[in-house]
Design a protein around this motif. Structure first.
Motif, PDB file in Angstrom:
ATOM      1  N   LEU A  35     -32.131 -31.474 -59.113  1.00 45.34           N
ATOM      2  CA  LEU A  35     -31.898 -31.680 -60.926  1.00 45.34           C
ATOM      3  C   LEU A  35     -33.109 -32.756 -61.193  1.00 45.34           C
ATOM      4  CD1 LEU A  35     -29.745 -32.199 -63.427  1.00 45.34           C
ATOM      5  CD2 LEU A  35     -28.530 -34.204 -61.680  1.00 45.34           C
ATOM      6  N   SER A  38     -36.232 -31.350 -61.635  1.00 48.57           N
ATOM      7  CA  SER A  38     -35.309 -30.259 -63.216  1.00 48.57           C
ATOM      8  C   SER A  38     -35.874 -30.886 -64.349  1.00 48.57           C
ATOM      9  CB  SER A  38     -34.265 -29.713 -63.493  1.00 48.57           C
ATOM     10  OG  SER A  38     -34.192 -28.774 -62.518  1.00 48.57           O
ATOM     11  N   ILE A 164     -33.813 -24.983 -63.339  1.00 49.54           N
ATOM     12  CA  ILE A 164     -32.612 -24.546 -62.712  1.00 49.54           C
ATOM     13  C   ILE A 164     -31.754 -23.915 -61.630  1.00 49.54           C
ATOM     14  CG2 ILE A 164     -29.672 -25.304 -62.791  1.00 49.54           C
ATOM     15  CD1 ILE A 164     -30.641 -27.781 -62.253  1.00 49.54           C
ATOM     16  N   THR A 168     -31.444 -23.301 -57.665  1.00 49.90           N
ATOM     17  CA  THR A 168     -30.234 -22.389 -57.437  1.00 49.90           C
ATOM     18  C   THR A 168     -30.992 -20.808 -56.364  1.00 49.90           C
ATOM     19  OG1 THR A 168     -29.178 -23.008 -59.246  1.00 49.90           O
ATOM     20  CG2 THR A 168     -28.434 -21.870 -57.487  1.00 49.90           C
ATOM     21  N   ARG A 198     -24.403 -34.851 -59.322  1.00 51.82           N
ATOM     22  CA  ARG A 198     -25.462 -33.949 -59.883  1.00 51.82           C
ATOM     23  C   ARG A 198     -24.955 -33.569 -60.753  1.00 51.82           C
ATOM     24  NH1 ARG A 198     -26.456 -27.937 -56.612  1.00 51.82           N
ATOM     25  NH2 ARG A 198     -27.968 -27.650 -58.052  1.00 51.82           N
ATOM     26  N   LEU A 202     -26.019 -33.185 -64.597  1.00 49.99           N
ATOM     27  CA  LEU A 202     -26.019 -31.580 -65.215  1.00 49.99           C
ATOM     28  C   LEU A 202     -25.872 -31.619 -66.733  1.00 49.99           C
ATOM     29  CD1 LEU A 202     -25.879 -28.857 -62.357  1.00 49.99           C
ATOM     30  CD2 LEU A 202     -27.444 -29.566 -63.696  1.00 49.99           C
TER      31      LEU A 202
END
Length: 243
Positions: A35, A38, A164, A168, A198, A202
């Motif tokens: 996170l 990103s 992200i 992932t 997290r 987001l």
């Protein structure tokens, strides 16, 4: 609608915490690192390239700023009485004295254009220190500023999603299932906490972008929520990025 959006936010946090509980603290910390990277990467890319795309949105946003300025600075009640019909009311009503004040007009125009309350206040303070009167120069500056901010946010969001998604995919390919041996409850508990953090991070990124997208989402729709609106106005990510 208000309860549905807020419940959706709580559901996301709960599901991500549950996922963190299952996978443990190490995977949770990897998620937090992903996170952070990103957000940083998206900011670097958006800052470097957003000016290349401002011309795409400029005609639409600058035109809307012109319309919004005219709306918040005119006497809508008098116009409505003359026309004998209902007049579109501005989102923020200004007194006659405030209509010549740079801070008040800038704030009202930003809110009319869908900018979140805290962001509108910040912009109004900045502009009140640069301009002394409400004129065409101020209107043009507001149009350019808002175009730049919205373009930056759109590009930031696009790059952030790419980062992200990449992380992932990497996580799923590696199928990370590490655990701290001998302290399973602590591992799961810290994993749940990391997962919840997290999810909040987001959501803060999403809300940071939404600070300037009220023009498309609708101020009333955002204002009808509680958690969503709070996360938009009191936003750590936005403060870090300076937006």
């Amino acid at each position: 609608m208000r309860i549905l959006i807020d419940l959706f936010i709580v559901l996301i946090i709960g599901l991500t915490a549950w996922r963190g509980w299952k996978k443990g603290v190490i995977v949770g910390l990897c998620g937090l690192l992903a996170l952070a990277v990103s957000v940083y990467g998206a900011n670097v890319v958006a800052t470097a390239y957003y000016t290349e795309y401002t011309q795409i949105l400029d005609p639409f946003i600058s035109g809307y700023v012109d319309t919004s300025t005219a709306l918040v600075t005119k006497d809508v009640q008098e116009d409505a009485a003359q026309d004998g019909e209902d007049e579109t009311m501005p989102y923020v009503l200004l007194s006659e004295e405030e209509k010549s004040d740079v801070y008040s007009v800038t704030y009202a125009v930003m809110r009319q254009c869908g900018v979140a309350n805290r962001a509108a206040e910040k912009i109004a303070v900045e502009f009140s220190g640069q301009y002394t009167s409400v004129n065409s120069e101020l209107v043009n500056a507001m149009g350019e500023y808002l175009t730049g901010r919205i373009t930056y946010m759109v590009l930031f969001a696009a790059v952030f999603v790419l980062f992200i998604t990449l992380f992932t995919i990497i996580e799923n390919v590696l199928n990370l299932t590490f655990a701290m041996p001998g302290i399973e409850k602590v591992n799961r508990g810290l994993g749940a906490a990391a997962g919840a953090i997290r999810a909040i991070g987001l959501l803060l990124v999403v809300c940071c972008v939404c600070r300037y997208l009220g023009l498309f989402l609708g101020n009333d729709r955002i204002g009808a929520t509680w958690i969503f609106e709070k996360m938009i106005n009191s936003n750590l990510i936005a403060n870090m990025l300076g937006v």
